[in-house]
Write a protein that holds these residues in place. Sequence first.
Motif, PDB file in Angstrom:
ATOM      1  N   HIS A 102      22.463 -18.473  26.188  1.00 43.78           N
ATOM      2  CA  HIS A 102      22.550 -19.355  25.023  1.00 43.78           C
ATOM      3  C   HIS A 102      23.864 -20.125  25.032  1.00 43.78           C
ATOM      4  O   HIS A 102      23.910 -21.320  24.766  1.00 43.78           O
ATOM      5  N   THR A 103      24.929 -19.424  25.322  1.00 48.75           N
ATOM      6  CA  THR A 103      26.244 -20.051  25.295  1.00 48.75           C
ATOM      7  C   THR A 103      26.337 -21.216  26.275  1.00 48.75           C
ATOM      8  O   THR A 103      26.883 -22.275  25.959  1.00 48.75           O
ATOM      9  N   TYR A 104      25.799 -21.017  27.454  1.00 47.34           N
ATOM     10  CA  TYR A 104      25.860 -22.080  28.464  1.00 47.34           C
ATOM     11  C   TYR A 104      25.164 -23.337  27.970  1.00 47.34           C
ATOM     12  O   TYR A 104      25.715 -24.436  28.005  1.00 47.34           O
ATOM     13  N   VAL A 105      23.950 -23.163  27.477  1.00 45.87           N
ATOM     14  CA  VAL A 105      23.182 -24.326  27.022  1.00 45.87           C
ATOM     15  C   VAL A 105      23.851 -24.981  25.822  1.00 45.87           C
ATOM     16  O   VAL A 105      23.964 -26.205  25.745  1.00 45.87           O
ATOM     17  N   GLU A 106      24.326 -24.157  24.915  1.00 49.96           N
ATOM     18  CA  GLU A 106      24.965 -24.726  23.729  1.00 49.96           C
ATOM     19  C   GLU A 106      26.248 -25.469  24.084  1.00 49.96           C
ATOM     20  O   GLU A 106      26.561 -26.503  23.489  1.00 49.96           O
ATOM     21  N   PHE A 107      26.970 -24.950  25.042  1.00 50.06           N
ATOM     22  CA  PHE A 107      28.166 -25.659  25.499  1.00 50.06           C
ATOM     23  C   PHE A 107      27.801 -27.046  26.012  1.00 50.06           C
ATOM     24  O   PHE A 107      28.447 -28.041  25.690  1.00 50.06           O
ATOM     25  N   ALA A 108      26.753 -27.107  26.776  1.00 47.15           N
ATOM     26  CA  ALA A 108      26.310 -28.401  27.314  1.00 47.15           C
ATOM     27  C   ALA A 108      25.919 -29.351  26.190  1.00 47.15           C
ATOM     28  O   ALA A 108      26.258 -30.539  26.218  1.00 47.15           O
ATOM     29  N   LEU A 109      25.224 -28.832  25.196  1.00 49.30           N
ATOM     30  CA  LEU A 109      24.766 -29.698  24.110  1.00 49.30           C
ATOM     31  C   LEU A 109      25.924 -30.142  23.226  1.00 49.30           C
ATOM     32  O   LEU A 109      25.906 -31.243  22.674  1.00 49.30           O
ATOM     33  N   ALA A 170      20.140 -21.562  37.427  1.00 53.62           N
ATOM     34  CA  ALA A 170      19.234 -22.705  37.528  1.00 53.62           C
ATOM     35  C   ALA A 170      18.492 -22.915  36.211  1.00 53.62           C
ATOM     36  O   ALA A 170      18.311 -24.045  35.754  1.00 53.62           O
ATOM     37  N   GLN A 171      18.099 -21.824  35.593  1.00 52.10           N
ATOM     38  CA  GLN A 171      17.341 -21.946  34.342  1.00 52.10           C
ATOM     39  C   GLN A 171      18.168 -22.602  33.240  1.00 52.10           C
ATOM     40  O   GLN A 171      17.753 -23.584  32.632  1.00 52.10           O
ATOM     41  N   VAL A 172      19.331 -22.062  32.994  1.00 49.23           N
ATOM     42  CA  VAL A 172      20.123 -22.609  31.881  1.00 49.23           C
ATOM     43  C   VAL A 172      20.614 -24.018  32.208  1.00 49.23           C
ATOM     44  O   VAL A 172      20.622 -24.910  31.354  1.00 49.23           O
ATOM     45  N   HIS A 173      20.975 -24.223  33.452  1.00 48.67           N
ATOM     46  CA  HIS A 173      21.444 -25.551  33.826  1.00 48.67           C
ATOM     47  C   HIS A 173      20.317 -26.582  33.751  1.00 48.67           C
ATOM     48  O   HIS A 173      20.504 -27.696  33.266  1.00 48.67           O
ATOM     49  N   GLY A 174      19.166 -26.190  34.221  1.00 51.28           N
ATOM     50  CA  GLY A 174      18.021 -27.093  34.163  1.00 51.28           C
ATOM     51  C   GLY A 174      17.625 -27.410  32.741  1.00 51.28           C
ATOM     52  O   GLY A 174      17.382 -28.576  32.398  1.00 51.28           O
ATOM     53  N   LEU A 175      17.590 -26.407  31.903  1.00 48.64           N
ATOM     54  CA  LEU A 175      17.226 -26.658  30.517  1.00 48.64           C
ATOM     55  C   LEU A 175      18.219 -27.614  29.870  1.00 48.64           C
ATOM     56  O   LEU A 175      17.827 -28.587  29.219  1.00 48.64           O
ATOM     57  N   ALA A 176      19.481 -27.357  30.060  1.00 47.79           N
ATOM     58  CA  ALA A 176      20.499 -28.239  29.482  1.00 47.79           C
ATOM     59  C   ALA A 176      20.317 -29.670  29.976  1.00 47.79           C
ATOM     60  O   ALA A 176      20.365 -30.622  29.191  1.00 47.79           O
ATOM     61  N   SER A 177      20.092 -29.832  31.264  1.00 43.52           N
ATOM     62  CA  SER A 177      19.926 -31.181  31.825  1.00 43.52           C
ATOM     63  C   SER A 177      18.714 -31.879  31.237  1.00 43.52           C
ATOM     64  O   SER A 177      18.774 -33.054  30.862  1.00 43.52           O
ATOM     65  N   LEU A 178      17.613 -31.161  31.157  1.00 41.36           N
ATOM     66  CA  LEU A 178      16.399 -31.778  30.635  1.00 41.36           C
ATOM     67  C   LEU A 178      16.541 -32.136  29.158  1.00 41.36           C
ATOM     68  O   LEU A 178      15.971 -33.117  28.689  1.00 41.36           O
ATOM     69  N   MET A 179      17.308 -31.344  28.448  1.00 44.66           N
ATOM     70  CA  MET A 179      17.515 -31.652  27.034  1.00 44.66           C
ATOM     71  C   MET A 179      18.470 -32.823  26.850  1.00 44.66           C
ATOM     72  O   MET A 179      18.310 -33.640  25.950  1.00 44.66           O
ATOM     73  N   LEU A 180      19.437 -32.929  27.685  1.00 47.32           N
ATOM     74  CA  LEU A 180      20.411 -34.012  27.552  1.00 47.32           C
ATOM     75  C   LEU A 180      19.876 -35.324  28.105  1.00 47.32           C
ATOM     76  O   LEU A 180      19.989 -36.372  27.469  1.00 47.32           O
ATOM     77  N   GLU A 191      17.901 -29.498  15.222  1.00 46.36           N
ATOM     78  CA  GLU A 191      18.428 -28.157  15.436  1.00 46.36           C
ATOM     79  C   GLU A 191      17.298 -27.171  15.725  1.00 46.36           C
ATOM     80  O   GLU A 191      17.396 -26.332  16.632  1.00 46.36           O
ATOM     81  N   ALA A 192      16.218 -27.305  14.972  1.00 45.35           N
ATOM     82  CA  ALA A 192      15.077 -26.408  15.173  1.00 45.35           C
ATOM     83  C   ALA A 192      14.501 -26.577  16.573  1.00 45.35           C
ATOM     84  O   ALA A 192      14.185 -25.595  17.257  1.00 45.35           O
ATOM     85  N   GLY A 193      14.378 -27.817  16.988  1.00 47.06           N
ATOM     86  CA  GLY A 193      13.850 -28.085  18.316  1.00 47.06           C
ATOM     87  C   GLY A 193      14.715 -27.473  19.399  1.00 47.06           C
ATOM     88  O   GLY A 193      14.219 -26.858  20.345  1.00 47.06           O
ATOM     89  N   ARG A 194      16.001 -27.624  19.233  1.00 48.64           N
ATOM     90  CA  ARG A 194      16.927 -27.056  20.220  1.00 48.64           C
ATOM     91  C   ARG A 194      16.758 -25.548  20.325  1.00 48.64           C
ATOM     92  O   ARG A 194      16.617 -24.990  21.420  1.00 48.64           O
ATOM     93  N   GLU A 195      16.747 -24.905  19.185  1.00 51.16           N
ATOM     94  CA  GLU A 195      16.647 -23.450  19.209  1.00 51.16           C
ATOM     95  C   GLU A 195      15.340 -22.980  19.823  1.00 51.16           C
ATOM     96  O   GLU A 195      15.308 -22.015  20.587  1.00 51.16           O
ATOM     97  N   ALA A 196      14.270 -23.691  19.490  1.00 48.81           N
ATOM     98  CA  ALA A 196      12.962 -23.315  20.038  1.00 48.81           C
ATOM     99  C   ALA A 196      12.968 -23.439  21.559  1.00 48.81           C
ATOM    100  O   ALA A 196      12.466 -22.569  22.281  1.00 48.81           O
ATOM    101  N   LEU A 197      13.528 -24.535  22.053  1.00 48.51           N
ATOM    102  CA  LEU A 197      13.561 -24.742  23.496  1.00 48.51           C
ATOM    103  C   LEU A 197      14.387 -23.668  24.198  1.00 48.51           C
ATOM    104  O   LEU A 197      13.966 -23.107  25.215  1.00 48.51           O
ATOM    105  N   ILE A 198      15.540 -23.394  23.636  1.00 52.46           N
ATOM    106  CA  ILE A 198      16.406 -22.399  24.266  1.00 52.46           C
ATOM    107  C   ILE A 198      15.728 -21.028  24.264  1.00 52.46           C
ATOM    108  O   ILE A 198      15.707 -20.330  25.288  1.00 52.46           O
ATOM    109  N   ALA A 199      15.135 -20.676  23.136  1.00 49.01           N
ATOM    110  CA  ALA A 199      14.460 -19.386  23.054  1.00 49.01           C
ATOM    111  C   ALA A 199      13.332 -19.303  24.075  1.00 49.01           C
ATOM    112  O   ALA A 199      13.212 -18.313  24.821  1.00 49.01           O
TER     113      ALA A 199
END
Lengths: 212, 212
Positions: A102-109, A170-180, A191-199
């Motif tokens: 979670h921290t990795y993705v949130e840092f990216a966002l 790869a998972q967290v990095h890929g998710l962050a990239s696709l979201m950004l 915010e809801a969308g972000r949390e759902a995706l990360i979960a």
Amino acid sequence: MSRPEAKPSEKSGSYHHGDLRRALINAARVSLKEKGIDKLSLREVARNTGVSHAAAYHHFRDKTSLVAAVAVTTFSELESVMQRAFDEQAVDAVARLRSLAHTYVEFALEHPDEFRLMFSPQLRDDTVLTEVEKAGRATYVVLIAALSVVQEEGRLATDNLERAAITVWAQVHGLASLMLDGPLYRNAQSEAGREALIAASVEGLLTGVLNE
Amino acid sequence: MSRPEAKPSEKSGSYHHGDLRRALINAARVSLKEKGIDKLSLREVARNTGVSHAAAYHHFRDKTSLVAAVAVTTFSELESVMQRAFDEQAVDAVARLRSLAHTYVEFALEHPDEFRLMFSPQLRDDTVLTEVEKAGRATYVVLIAALSVVQEEGRLATDNLERAAITVWAQVHGLASLMLDGPLYRNAQSEAGREALIAASVEGLLTGVLNE
DNA sequence: TTCAGGTCTTGACATCGGTAAGATAATACC
DNA sequence: GGTATTATCTTACCGATGTCAAGACCTGAA
């Protein structure tokens, strides 16, 4: 050594700046937040630091070198954020791993352009590759540490620690990239969308795609 | 309608080009391969097409719009490559999924700068977002199709198809990114290294990180 | 005190993305 | 068929960028 390390930063009146290198890095990070990576300009960074554009070249070989310095500091920031997440979450090893992801993705966002910069293709240039790689490896170490605790508790699906690490990163990095910058962009606007995706991503990562 | 569609492309001698729009897109892709995304220049693309730089602005609002057009064509290429991989690999649903994952990463490694361009932050600009999103969605559909076959065979770990899709896409996209522009760069320089990384990542994805 | 070093500035260069004004060709209309 | 309209392309500019060269300035060591 011979470097007296100069009074840190607040010497702006005099001809010699004091710690121009650090000041430029900081100004670049501000500029990055305000204008985005596409419009990051060495000249503007110099202007905002109150110095001529050519002054920067006494501290950085070229723009790429400044970018690399920013990347290094940001990597170390990411590392400490992840280390903190690891330390704070002490329920069990899996909870720690989850928290790390979670921290990795949130840092990216939260720092989109700094995140983009850390993985900018220009940093694969020979003149800066080594230092950037070193900074990246430090972040990797935190992940490995978290995973080896999971392994000690016998909860890892494989005995190949490195394989697990690659999968997680790869998972967290890929998710962050696709979201950004990818097709998950719109879903990541709320915010809801972000949390759902990360979960979804993290649970899928831990569980795996296939059963059995 | 009123557009007679012009003789395709080979009308280079005359004042009117014929199909300058397509020609510029192709030239941009060539330039992309040769110089990389950082040095992609609208003016050079126009020069290589044998046309003044301002001519491009009769076919594209701005550089971002040209980049978006390139992204769209590349997305559709990726889509057809993946569709083909899906069709050719007919052993079983899991083999198909595996093949799809490999194909995605290999496409990225074979067309690094086109891949980077497809996920360039500038494409989140309102003026082009919609068309790029549409192109991206088409690729997503192939993945969903492959996963739903896996689901029909009862081999999916979750009944949440979308969750599985996000996990898969994030995994392959993240791996590709880390290999191209991240800490896995060096490991991805040899063919053996590439294959090992892809295998590790895909197996980790399918199996999951945790046991039970 | 001198001078050698690093530090900063001014000024130039090629190139870039973008716009404006005008020339040229292809088409639509009579 | 001839004319006018429209789309296409060109030349010429603008401001901005990254980089380099030459020189001015400051600081610390000899």
